[in-house]
Design a protein around this motif. Structure first.
Motif: not given
Length: 312
Positions: A19-23, A61-70, A75-78
């Motif tokens: 999930n990702k929101s912009f304003k 390049l941008i950070e998701a609001d939530d969710g998981h990318i592997e 884990s991309l985050c870790k």
């Protein structure tokens, strides 16, 4: 959402509930898909569907609001640095030093990547992307297609397992499109790369990809094997007739397997198995209903065309 997963292959990318929101604007809403080793994976959707946003999240390049990318089972985050060091990408248009040669640009990119790349390796990459003979030419003299090929060369400099290409054929002439298409196929078949390719052209994905996901309005709609999704026998068929009401009456009485029926003043459109189309036509003609035209599209193709039209 429908999945058609290849459980026999090693998973390279797993994106879940992104999930990702912009304003306040929801650019991505619960996007999920999986990519397997050696896939040429089509990321298909109309302009503004959320394709680039998804790929940017995958590249940090941008950070998701939530969710998981592997990616690569991590884990991309870790494991951001480790994961990204094994990915090559072109997001938007490739950019190089205009007054330097292709070879010199790639030498600089190799140093930036931190990997020791020999001159012979650079020459091999230039040959692979089809720029041999023009490696000493300045970047500013390159055509758009040549720039795209040099961008792919840059993405290959550190020998990554995964290549991500965001709309790589946009703005190219027909020959340039063919060149990039053939190069992507070579990346998979000759170099064993896994490729994620975004596009708003269904025909392009059909010719290149073995698996795909359709994304629209920030949501992943359907995922699976390209041949299975596009070669379904279910068709959307449109009959043009001088008596659509009578046609419709016969159709609903005699053919129980039709679906999604729509009738206008001159046309009848519905979903049916491809094998039934000649039978329906013959039945109507035998009952003296004039047929002036028949159009049919694969169900997914029809759906995608309507999706694009709704975005205009």
């Amino acid at each position: 959402m429908m999945h058609c997963l290849n459980t026999m292959s090693e998973m390279v990318v797993s994106v879940k509930s992104l999930n990702k929101s912009f304003k306040g604007f929801k650019a991505l809403e619960d996007v999920s898909f999986s990519v397997y080793k050696n896939d040429v994976f089509g990321f298909l959707g109309p302009n503004g569907a959320g394709k680039s946003t998804s790929l940017r999240c995958m590249l940090s390049l941008i950070e998701a609001d939530d969710g998981h990318i592997e990616i690569f089972g991590k884990s991309l985050c870790k494991n951001r640095f480790e994961v990204l060091s094994n990915i090559g990408s072109i997001i938007e248009k490739p950019d190089f030093y205009k007054y330097l040669s292709a070879f010199k640009n790639l030498e600089i990119m190799a140093r930036i990547s931190g990997r020791q790349v020999s001159k012979s390796e650079i020459e091999d990459i230039i040959r692979f992307v089809g720029l041999n003979g023009r490696e000493k030419s300045k970047f500013k003299t390159y055509s758009h297609g040549m720039k795209q090929r040099l961008g792919i060369a840059q993405a290959l400099m550190h020998n990554p397992e995964l290549i991500i290409l965001d709309e790589p054929t946009t703005g190219l002439d027909p020959q340039g499109i063919v060149d990039i298409r053939e190069l992507i196929i070579k990346l998979s078949k000759e170099q064993g790369k896994t490729v994620i390719l975004s596009s708003h052209q269904l025909s392009e994905i059909e010719m290149i990809a073995n698996r795909m996901v359709i994304i629209n309005k920030g949501k992943s709609i359907i995922e699976g094997d390209v041949n299975e999704l596009l070669n379904s026998s279910q068709m959307m068929v449109k009959f043009s007739s001088d008596n659509p009401a009578k046609f419709c009456n016969f159709l609903t009485k005699e053919f129980s397997d039709i679906a999604d029926l729509k009738v206008t003043d001159s046309e009848i459109e519905f979903e049916v198995n491809q094998e039934r189309i000649p039978e329906i036509n013959a039945f109507m003609v035998s009952h003296k209903i004039n047929i002036s035209g028949i159009e049919h599209k694969r169900k997914l193709e029809d759906y995608f065309i309507k999706m694009i039209q709704n975005e205009k």
